[in-house]
Write a protein that holds these residues in place. Structure first.
Motif, PDB file in Angstrom:
ATOM      1  N   GLU A 158      -4.243 -22.010   7.617  1.00 48.96           N
ATOM      2  CA  GLU A 158      -4.528 -21.687   9.019  1.00 48.96           C
ATOM      3  C   GLU A 158      -4.166 -20.243   9.362  1.00 48.96           C
ATOM      4  O   GLU A 158      -4.577 -19.729  10.401  1.00 48.96           O
ATOM      5  N   HIS A 159      -3.364 -19.602   8.498  1.00 50.45           N
ATOM      6  CA  HIS A 159      -2.923 -18.233   8.772  1.00 50.45           C
ATOM      7  C   HIS A 159      -3.943 -17.219   8.280  1.00 50.45           C
ATOM      8  O   HIS A 159      -4.562 -17.390   7.232  1.00 50.45           O
ATOM      9  N   SER A 160      -4.081 -16.157   9.033  1.00 53.59           N
ATOM     10  CA  SER A 160      -4.958 -15.075   8.597  1.00 53.59           C
ATOM     11  C   SER A 160      -4.271 -14.266   7.509  1.00 53.59           C
ATOM     12  O   SER A 160      -3.040 -14.123   7.495  1.00 53.59           O
ATOM     13  N   VAL A 161      -5.063 -13.765   6.583  1.00 55.06           N
ATOM     14  CA  VAL A 161      -4.562 -12.932   5.499  1.00 55.06           C
ATOM     15  C   VAL A 161      -4.914 -11.491   5.813  1.00 55.06           C
ATOM     16  O   VAL A 161      -6.062 -11.193   6.154  1.00 55.06           O
ATOM     17  N   ARG A 162      -3.928 -10.611   5.703  1.00 57.22           N
ATOM     18  CA  ARG A 162      -4.172  -9.205   6.058  1.00 57.22           C
ATOM     19  C   ARG A 162      -5.319  -8.630   5.212  1.00 57.22           C
ATOM     20  O   ARG A 162      -5.535  -9.027   4.068  1.00 57.22           O
ATOM     21  N   GLU A 163      -6.025  -7.679   5.762  1.00 51.95           N
ATOM     22  CA  GLU A 163      -7.132  -7.042   5.054  1.00 51.95           C
ATOM     23  C   GLU A 163      -6.589  -6.151   3.936  1.00 51.95           C
ATOM     24  O   GLU A 163      -5.621  -5.415   4.137  1.00 51.95           O
ATOM     25  N   PRO A 164      -7.197  -6.180   2.760  1.00 53.23           N
ATOM     26  CA  PRO A 164      -6.737  -5.326   1.660  1.00 53.23           C
ATOM     27  C   PRO A 164      -6.927  -3.845   1.991  1.00 53.23           C
ATOM     28  O   PRO A 164      -7.862  -3.458   2.703  1.00 53.23           O
ATOM     29  N   LEU A 165      -6.040  -3.027   1.476  1.00 57.93           N
ATOM     30  CA  LEU A 165      -6.072  -1.587   1.685  1.00 57.93           C
ATOM     31  C   LEU A 165      -6.739  -0.901   0.502  1.00 57.93           C
ATOM     32  O   LEU A 165      -6.551  -1.301  -0.648  1.00 57.93           O
ATOM     33  N   ALA A 166      -7.490   0.134   0.773  1.00 58.25           N
ATOM     34  CA  ALA A 166      -8.102   0.909  -0.303  1.00 58.25           C
ATOM     35  C   ALA A 166      -7.041   1.724  -1.033  1.00 58.25           C
ATOM     36  O   ALA A 166      -5.982   2.037  -0.483  1.00 58.25           O
ATOM     37  N   ALA A 167      -7.310   2.051  -2.273  1.00 54.25           N
ATOM     38  CA  ALA A 167      -6.417   2.933  -3.017  1.00 54.25           C
ATOM     39  C   ALA A 167      -6.453   4.320  -2.385  1.00 54.25           C
ATOM     40  O   ALA A 167      -7.486   4.755  -1.870  1.00 54.25           O
ATOM     41  N   PRO A 168      -5.339   5.042  -2.396  1.00 55.53           N
ATOM     42  CA  PRO A 168      -5.325   6.375  -1.785  1.00 55.53           C
ATOM     43  C   PRO A 168      -6.203   7.354  -2.552  1.00 55.53           C
ATOM     44  O   PRO A 168      -6.399   7.219  -3.762  1.00 55.53           O
ATOM     45  N   ARG A 169      -6.731   8.327  -1.839  1.00 52.33           N
ATOM     46  CA  ARG A 169      -7.541   9.351  -2.490  1.00 52.33           C
ATOM     47  C   ARG A 169      -6.682  10.492  -3.035  1.00 52.33           C
ATOM     48  O   ARG A 169      -7.068  11.162  -3.995  1.00 52.33           O
ATOM     49  N   ARG A 170      -5.529  10.726  -2.388  1.00 50.16           N
ATOM     50  CA  ARG A 170      -4.689  11.850  -2.766  1.00 50.16           C
ATOM     51  C   ARG A 170      -3.231  11.460  -2.606  1.00 50.16           C
ATOM     52  O   ARG A 170      -2.852  10.814  -1.640  1.00 50.16           O
ATOM     53  N   VAL A 171      -2.410  11.812  -3.581  1.00 51.25           N
ATOM     54  CA  VAL A 171      -0.963  11.585  -3.512  1.00 51.25           C
ATOM     55  C   VAL A 171      -0.282  12.894  -3.885  1.00 51.25           C
ATOM     56  O   VAL A 171      -0.430  13.381  -5.008  1.00 51.25           O
ATOM     57  N   ARG A 172       0.459  13.454  -2.941  1.00 50.76           N
ATOM     58  CA  ARG A 172       1.174  14.708  -3.190  1.00 50.76           C
ATOM     59  C   ARG A 172       2.627  14.390  -3.511  1.00 50.76           C
ATOM     60  O   ARG A 172       3.328  13.790  -2.700  1.00 50.76           O
ATOM     61  N   VAL A 173       3.081  14.786  -4.681  1.00 49.94           N
ATOM     62  CA  VAL A 173       4.455  14.558  -5.125  1.00 49.94           C
ATOM     63  C   VAL A 173       5.193  15.890  -5.120  1.00 49.94           C
ATOM     64  O   VAL A 173       4.691  16.887  -5.672  1.00 49.94           O
ATOM     65  N   PRO A 174       6.371  15.959  -4.500  1.00 50.13           N
ATOM     66  CA  PRO A 174       7.097  17.229  -4.445  1.00 50.13           C
ATOM     67  C   PRO A 174       7.592  17.660  -5.822  1.00 50.13           C
ATOM     68  O   PRO A 174       7.822  16.841  -6.701  1.00 50.13           O
ATOM     69  N   ASP A 175       7.754  18.959  -5.994  1.00 50.81           N
ATOM     70  CA  ASP A 175       8.315  19.490  -7.234  1.00 50.81           C
ATOM     71  C   ASP A 175       9.814  19.222  -7.281  1.00 50.81           C
ATOM     72  O   ASP A 175      10.453  18.933  -6.266  1.00 50.81           O
ATOM     73  N   GLY A 176      10.359  19.319  -8.466  1.00 56.70           N
ATOM     74  CA  GLY A 176      11.805  19.263  -8.602  1.00 56.70           C
ATOM     75  C   GLY A 176      12.402  17.886  -8.792  1.00 56.70           C
ATOM     76  O   GLY A 176      13.626  17.739  -8.827  1.00 56.70           O
TER      77      GLY A 176
END
Length: 458
Positions: A158-176
């Motif tokens: 009876e519960h709604s299931v959340r909509e799936p999320l798309a994979a991200p297009r860009r991921v910025r990771v800091p240096d160091g």
């Protein structure tokens, strides 16, 4: 510039990943982090088959992040200490992680929250990442969890299931922020020869193929041992290479009895997670005690050794146990059969079987493994706790032509028809050609009588 850390645990994917999406929405840079938790190793969960698939998943996750301009940071040691170290190196404001249900996960969350608060860093715990619905979101009026599946499934549906999320297009990771080398399969010993490849890309290929074809006949054939008409997606779900919420949406979109039956199995997975979330002790103690005095001693140990090695003399049991050793996986009907045989016919503690499964299963996790074993032993949530599955009756029903047995017990390949399920009934002169087949280690009637007496039902 704000920075967040996303702590990956059992959610090793980029598609439909709420913690990663939240971090990317809130911060300019993100550190995707996986910590090889030494506490998990110390508890005995670092089995070779799962280490191999974990390595596959981490390498695939890193490759996916690099395609998007990022990378995976891998550390090992004390999880809380390593997360705090990365937070300091990245000057992060927030840490995002998926909720989990084991006692270890609860302790980890408490310790992590306290340590991060001391550093002025917020911890965000995201529900419904490793399960379809969050444990505790579906409860009866009189308890903190459902103890019986059928009413749970009714409310779950009876519960709604959340909509799936798309994979991200860009991921910025800091240096160091430094990383250890990614683990690999090289150097691992004791792997099952038929172990498949892990990782999100392979998982999504399997999911697509399953939903395009296999799921159609699932309702009719999922118990057929020889046809092997199950999804085989359980290892992908265990490592989070696939999202259970996405699977529900895609299966429902496919429609039909097969898809409905498959969604029901995903609900079973959620059911066990909500039981363990409410009763963490059930990973090691009886959920409902039957005051069993399980067999121990030399005779019991010999029976367990024969069971593990697939030489009980009951071909259907031996076939399933050999499949487990070869593939790191076992058909669900086989799991029920061998678990009932160990706990009820041999009357050996369910924890012995659960431990052996965790040593080999690629999909072995605390919730599904331990609580399914308890269900089979009658100490868990089964509403008929004293039922005993007769292996020969089950074999005739779910492997009627004996193809499954012949595949995994090749010394019996020359036997035709249903005789392959009871080779001990062959005339002596005919059986002599199958000398490698052991006699049954227990008479089924004697085993049943022993179990009934032990449970006070004689």
């Amino acid at each position: 510039m704000t920075t967040s850390v996303v702590l990956f645990t059992r959610d090793l994917r980029l598609h439909d990943h709420p913690p990663l999406r939240a971090a990317l929405d809130r911060s300019a840079a993100v550190v995707p982090l996986f910590v090889r938790d030494r506490a998990v190793d110390a508890a005995g969960f670092a089995a070779p088959n799962r280490l191999a698939l974990l390595a596959d998943c981490l390498r695939d996750l890193d490759a996916g992040l690099r395609d998007r301009g990022g990378r995976l940071v891998v550390r090992s040691g004390d999880l809380v200490g390593q997360v705090c170290a990365v937070v300091g190196e990245a000057e992060a404001d927030e840490v995002h992680v998926a909720a989990d249900v084991s006692a270890h996960a609860h302790r980890r969350e408490e310790l992590l929250r306290s340590a991060l608060e001391a550093r002025g860093c917020r911890l965000h715990v995201h529900d419904a990442v490793t399960t379809v619905l969050a444990p505790g979101s579906v409860t009866p009026a009189s308890s903190d969890h459902f103890a019986v599946f059928t009413p749970y499934f009714r409310r779950w549906g009876e519960h709604s299931v959340r909509e799936p999320l798309a994979a991200p297009r860009r991921v910025r990771v800091p240096d160091g922020v430094g990383s250890e080398r990614l683990p690999g399969r090289k150097g691992l010993t004791g792997l099952s020869p038929g172990l498949p490849a892990g990782g999100e890309r392979e998982a999504r290929k399997r999911m697509t193929a399953w939903l395009r074809g296999g799921v159609t006949g699932y309702a009719d054939h999922h118990d057929d041992l020889a046809e092997d008409a199950t999804s085989r997606l359980s290892p992908d779900l265990h490592f989070g290479a696939l999202s259970p919420a996405e699977l529900v949406h895609r299966a429902r979109g496919r429609g039909g009895p097969g898809a409905e039956a498959f969604v029901r199995q995903l609900a079973w997975r959620d059911f066990h997670h909500q039981v363990l979330a409410a009763r963490p002790h059930a990973s090691a103690a009886d959920y409902r005690t039957r005051h069993d005095h399980w067999r121990t001693g030399a005779a019991a140990e010999a029976d367990v050794a024969a069971w593990k090695e697939g030489r009980t003399g009951y071909p259907i049991v031996d076939a399933a146990m050999r499949q487990l050793r070869h593939e790191g996986w076992m058909h669900n009907r086989g799991r029920l059969l061998v678990a009932s045989f160990l706990t009820k016919t041999l009357y050996v503690d369910w924890r012995v079987g659960a431990r052996h499964f965790l040593e080999l299963l690629a999909d072995g996790d605390v919730a599904n493994n331990q609580l399914n074993w308890q269900w089979a032993a009658g100490t868990g949530t089964d509403t008929r706790p004293h039922r005993v599955l007769n292996p020969t009756t089950q074999a005739r029903r779910f492997d009627p032509d004996g193809a499954y047995v012949r595949r995994w017990v090749p010394e019996l390949a020359g036997l035709e028809g249903r005789s392959v399920h009871e080779p001990w009934r062959l005339p002596k002169e005919e059986r002599s050609g199958y000398g490698a087949c052991p006699d049954p280690i227990v008479d089924l009637a004697e085993g049943l009588d022993r179990f009934k007496r032990a449970r006070g039902r004689d």
